[in-house]
Structure formats: C-alpha cells, structure tokens
Design an enzyme around this catalytic site. Structure first.
Site, PDB file in Angstrom:
ATOM      1  N   ARG A 108      -2.262  -5.855  -8.092  1.00 50.86           N
ATOM      2  CA  ARG A 108      -1.058  -6.619  -7.729  1.00 50.86           C
ATOM      3  C   ARG A 108      -0.747  -7.636  -8.892  1.00 50.86           C
ATOM      4  O   ARG A 108       0.386  -7.764  -9.502  1.00 50.86           O
ATOM      5  CB  ARG A 108      -1.156  -7.287  -6.419  1.00 50.86           C
ATOM      6  CG  ARG A 108      -1.258  -6.307  -5.208  1.00 50.86           C
ATOM      7  CD  ARG A 108      -1.726  -6.874  -3.960  1.00 50.86           C
ATOM      8  NE  ARG A 108      -3.074  -7.352  -4.437  1.00 50.86           N
ATOM      9  CZ  ARG A 108      -3.903  -7.950  -3.420  1.00 50.86           C
ATOM     10  NH1 ARG A 108      -3.386  -8.414  -2.219  1.00 50.86           N
ATOM     11  NH2 ARG A 108      -5.244  -8.382  -3.672  1.00 50.86           N
ATOM     12  N   SER A 155      -3.256  -7.651   3.370  1.00 58.16           N
ATOM     13  CA  SER A 155      -3.414  -7.216   4.916  1.00 58.16           C
ATOM     14  C   SER A 155      -3.506  -8.477   5.665  1.00 58.16           C
ATOM     15  O   SER A 155      -3.138  -8.916   6.556  1.00 58.16           O
ATOM     16  CB  SER A 155      -4.395  -6.197   5.030  1.00 58.16           C
ATOM     17  OG  SER A 155      -3.921  -5.103   4.573  1.00 58.16           O
ATOM     18  N   HIS A 169       0.821  -1.312  -0.114  1.00 51.96           N
ATOM     19  CA  HIS A 169       0.130   0.201  -0.114  1.00 51.96           C
ATOM     20  C   HIS A 169       1.029   1.364   0.070  1.00 51.96           C
ATOM     21  O   HIS A 169       0.554   2.133  -0.570  1.00 51.96           O
ATOM     22  CB  HIS A 169      -0.952   0.056   1.221  1.00 51.96           C
ATOM     23  CG  HIS A 169      -1.934  -0.970   1.287  1.00 51.96           C
ATOM     24  ND1 HIS A 169      -2.137  -1.764   2.531  1.00 51.96           N
ATOM     25  CD2 HIS A 169      -2.999  -1.524   0.536  1.00 51.96           C
ATOM     26  CE1 HIS A 169      -2.957  -2.722   2.514  1.00 51.96           C
ATOM     27  NE2 HIS A 169      -3.343  -2.637   1.170  1.00 51.96           N
ATOM     28  N   LYS A 198     -15.706  -6.791   6.997  1.00 51.35           N
ATOM     29  CA  LYS A 198     -14.368  -7.442   6.966  1.00 51.35           C
ATOM     30  C   LYS A 198     -13.921  -7.778   8.475  1.00 51.35           C
ATOM     31  O   LYS A 198     -13.017  -8.444   8.697  1.00 51.35           O
ATOM     32  CB  LYS A 198     -13.322  -6.786   6.261  1.00 51.35           C
ATOM     33  CG  LYS A 198     -13.490  -6.795   4.696  1.00 51.35           C
ATOM     34  CD  LYS A 198     -12.399  -6.162   4.131  1.00 51.35           C
ATOM     35  CE  LYS A 198     -11.347  -7.207   3.451  1.00 51.35           C
ATOM     36  NZ  LYS A 198     -10.346  -6.662   2.611  1.00 51.35           N
TER      37      LYS A 198
HETATM   38  N1  COA Z   1      -0.109  -3.968  -1.310  1.00 48.49           N
HETATM   39  C1  COA Z   1      -0.801  -5.084  -0.448  1.00 48.49           C
HETATM   40  N2  COA Z   1      -1.832  -5.250  -0.455  1.00 48.49           N
HETATM   41  C2  COA Z   1      -2.865  -4.883  -1.290  1.00 48.49           C
HETATM   42  C3  COA Z   1      -2.451  -3.736  -2.313  1.00 48.49           C
HETATM   43  C4  COA Z   1      -1.072  -3.634  -2.364  1.00 48.49           C
HETATM   44  N3  COA Z   1      -0.797  -2.533  -2.923  1.00 48.49           N
HETATM   45  N4  COA Z   1      -3.733  -3.567  -2.885  1.00 48.49           N
HETATM   46  C5  COA Z   1      -4.619  -4.396  -2.492  1.00 48.49           C
HETATM   47  N5  COA Z   1      -4.238  -5.018  -1.540  1.00 48.49           N
HETATM   48  C6  COA Z   1      -4.786  -6.126  -0.468  1.00 48.49           C
HETATM   49  C7  COA Z   1      -5.784  -5.399   0.321  1.00 48.49           C
HETATM   50  O1  COA Z   1      -4.882  -5.243   1.659  1.00 48.49           O
HETATM   51  C8  COA Z   1      -6.793  -6.541   0.716  1.00 48.49           C
HETATM   52  O2  COA Z   1      -6.155  -7.510   1.565  1.00 48.49           O
HETATM   53  P1  COA Z   1      -7.000  -8.122   2.753  1.00 48.49           P
HETATM   54  O3  COA Z   1      -8.283  -8.671   1.872  1.00 48.49           O
HETATM   55  O4  COA Z   1      -6.170  -9.128   2.905  1.00 48.49           O
HETATM   56  O5  COA Z   1      -7.517  -7.084   3.829  1.00 48.49           O
HETATM   57  C9  COA Z   1      -7.135  -7.104  -0.627  1.00 48.49           C
HETATM   58  O6  COA Z   1      -6.093  -6.603  -1.431  1.00 48.49           O
HETATM   59  C10 COA Z   1      -8.229  -6.420  -1.427  1.00 48.49           C
HETATM   60  O7  COA Z   1      -8.070  -4.946  -1.290  1.00 48.49           O
HETATM   61  P2  COA Z   1      -9.112  -4.094  -1.534  1.00 48.49           P
HETATM   62  O8  COA Z   1     -10.049  -4.422  -2.941  1.00 48.49           O
HETATM   63  O9  COA Z   1      -8.749  -2.775  -1.595  1.00 48.49           O
HETATM   64  O10 COA Z   1     -10.131  -4.166  -0.449  1.00 48.49           O
HETATM   65  P3  COA Z   1     -10.040  -3.483   0.817  1.00 48.49           P
HETATM   66  O11 COA Z   1     -10.875  -4.218   1.744  1.00 48.49           O
HETATM   67  O12 COA Z   1      -8.801  -3.040   1.227  1.00 48.49           O
HETATM   68  O13 COA Z   1     -10.903  -2.075   0.368  1.00 48.49           O
HETATM   69  C11 COA Z   1     -12.916  -0.756  -0.297  1.00 48.49           C
HETATM   70  C12 COA Z   1     -12.096  -1.994  -0.212  1.00 48.49           C
HETATM   71  C13 COA Z   1     -13.100  -0.342   1.399  1.00 48.49           C
HETATM   72  C14 COA Z   1     -12.107   0.203  -0.845  1.00 48.49           C
HETATM   73  C15 COA Z   1     -14.194  -0.925  -0.721  1.00 48.49           C
HETATM   74  O14 COA Z   1     -14.637  -2.240  -0.284  1.00 48.49           O
HETATM   75  C16 COA Z   1     -14.926   0.146  -1.120  1.00 48.49           C
HETATM   76  O15 COA Z   1     -14.833   0.948  -1.722  1.00 48.49           O
HETATM   77  N6  COA Z   1     -16.038   0.012  -0.084  1.00 48.49           N
HETATM   78  C17 COA Z   1     -16.900   1.148  -0.200  1.00 48.49           C
HETATM   79  C18 COA Z   1     -18.337   0.375  -0.416  1.00 48.49           C
HETATM   80  C19 COA Z   1     -18.459   0.792  -2.046  1.00 48.49           C
HETATM   81  O16 COA Z   1     -18.593   1.906  -2.434  1.00 48.49           O
HETATM   82  N7  COA Z   1     -18.931  -0.291  -2.534  1.00 48.49           N
HETATM   83  C20 COA Z   1     -19.407  -0.099  -3.973  1.00 48.49           C
HETATM   84  C21 COA Z   1     -17.753  -0.434  -4.730  1.00 48.49           C
HETATM   85  S1  COA Z   1     -18.392  -0.640  -6.545  1.00 48.49           S
END
Ligand code: COA
Length: 167
Positions: free
Chosen positions: A95, A133, A22, A46
């Site tokens: 990724r 994460s 990140h 989550k």
């Molecule tokens: N380095 C390390 N890990 C990464 C990464 C990076 N560059 N990019 C993504 N990841 C990991 C995250 O840590 C996460 O891991 P985890 O599932 O083990 O926690 C996984 O990849 C998924 O990441 P992401 O898709 O960004 O999910 P998130 O849970 O971190 O964030 C939100 C999601 C909050 C941004 C998303 O759910 C959201 O926008 N929610 C609001 C509701 C909404 O608007 N919904 C409609 C969307 S169309």
C-alpha cells in the site's frame, strides 16, 4: 526452446474481513494471471473476528464474477500451501512504502524456503492505500459508515458481527 512453466498465482492474507483494497488487488491479479487462488490464512495468532469459513465465504461471494479465481483456506506456512497447490507466483499488496521492507523480507524468506516461488507485489488504487482490516473492524465497532471500505457483500455480515443495524 524450453516450454514456459504453467503459472498459478496465489494472493495470501488473513482478510478479516476482505476490504475494497484487497478486492482491488484480487481483480488486478485476476487480469494478470490465468489462474488465481486467494489463500486465506487461519492466522490464529491474530485472533480473527471472523472464522476461516466465514472469511472464505465472504471472498467467494465477492469474487463470484471472476471465473479464474478460487478461494482456499490454509494454516501453516504459505510455502507449504504453494507446494500443495502448485503455486509459483505469490501476489502481495503493497500500500505504501512502509509495507515494502516487510514484504521484501517475506519474499526472500519464502523463496529461500521454496525456490520455485516468486513474489509479485501489486499496489492498490491510492484511495485504498490507508485501508486495513483492523481499521475497518475498528470503524465498524464504533458505528462509522463502512460502505466505502468493504465490498457490498461484506457490509451486512460486518455490521452484524459488531451488533450494528444494517443501513
Ligand atoms: N487493502 C487493504 N488492506 C490491506 C491490503 C490491501 N490491498 N494489503 C494488506 N492489507 C492489510 C491487511 O488487511 C492487514 O491488516 P490488519 O493487520 O489490520 O489485519 C495488514 O495489511 C497486513 O497484511 P498482511 O501482511 O497481508 O497480513 P495478513 O495478516 O493479512 O496475512 C499471511 C498474513 C497469512 C499471508 C502471512 O502471515 C502468512 O503468510 N502466514 C503464513 C505463515 C508463514 O508462511 N510465515 C512465514 C512467512 S515468511
């Protein structure tokens, strides 16, 4: 000639906790955009191990060297956050190829909901391509070293959360 719109970018995620992957994306995006908001989702579905306030505080610490970055928590839709904070670019990290379809779907859905919002996908350095994460939490819980996975400022709070002694 019409005036170019002011660009405000947001990098959204749960960041439970923020990882070096990140951090890599944050630093890349901070170089590309004049203003970057790290938007930290409450993501109650989550069941995050760190509270929203803790996740925001860790990212503030990690980004304290970046003058154009602010960190704000949010709940609800990312498009509502974008509207409230005049965000017109959403940054997402991809990724591996596995992330692409899901990200495309989210990008299109978000643009349908809020046409002023476009998504830019950035890819982290290859050494972070398999980091997440949940992997970090699992390794910390099992006592594996985490210094190569999370920023320095996250090591102590992460080990403390899993009842592990600081190195
Ligand atoms: N380095 C390390 N890990 C990464 C990464 C990076 N560059 N990019 C993504 N990841 C990991 C995250 O840590 C996460 O891991 P985890 O599932 O083990 O926690 C996984 O990849 C998924 O990441 P992401 O898709 O960004 O999910 P998130 O849970 O971190 O964030 C939100 C999601 C909050 C941004 C998303 O759910 C959201 O926008 N929610 C609001 C509701 C909404 O608007 N919904 C409609 C969307 S169309």
């Amino acid at each position: 000639m019409s005036k170019a719109p002011k660009i405000v970018a947001a990098y959204s995620g749960t960041f439970d906790p923020v990882t070096l992957g990140h951090n890599d994306i944050i630093h890349r995006a901070a170089r590309m955009f004049p203003r970057l908001i790290v938007a930290v989702g409450l993501s109650s579905a989550k069941n995050p191990r760190f509270s929203l306030e803790e996740r925001v505080a860790m990212i503030r610490e990690v980004t304290s060297d970046l003058g154009n970055v602010e960190v704000i928590g949010f709940s609800g839709l990312v498009v509502d956050f974008a509207r409230d904070h005049e965000v017109n670019v959403l940054v997402r990290g991809v990724r591996t190829v596995v992330d692409v379809d899901y990200e495309k779907q989210m990008a299109v859905m978000n643009r349908d909901l809020y046409p002023q919002l476009d998504t830019v996908m950035l890819t982290p350095s290859p050494e972070y391509a398999h980091l997440s994460s949940s992997l970090v939490r699992e390794l910390a819980g099992l006592g594996a070293p985490v210094a190569k996975l999370v920023p320095q400022a996250v090591i102590a709070p992460l080990l403390a959360r899993f009842g592990r002694p600081s190195a």
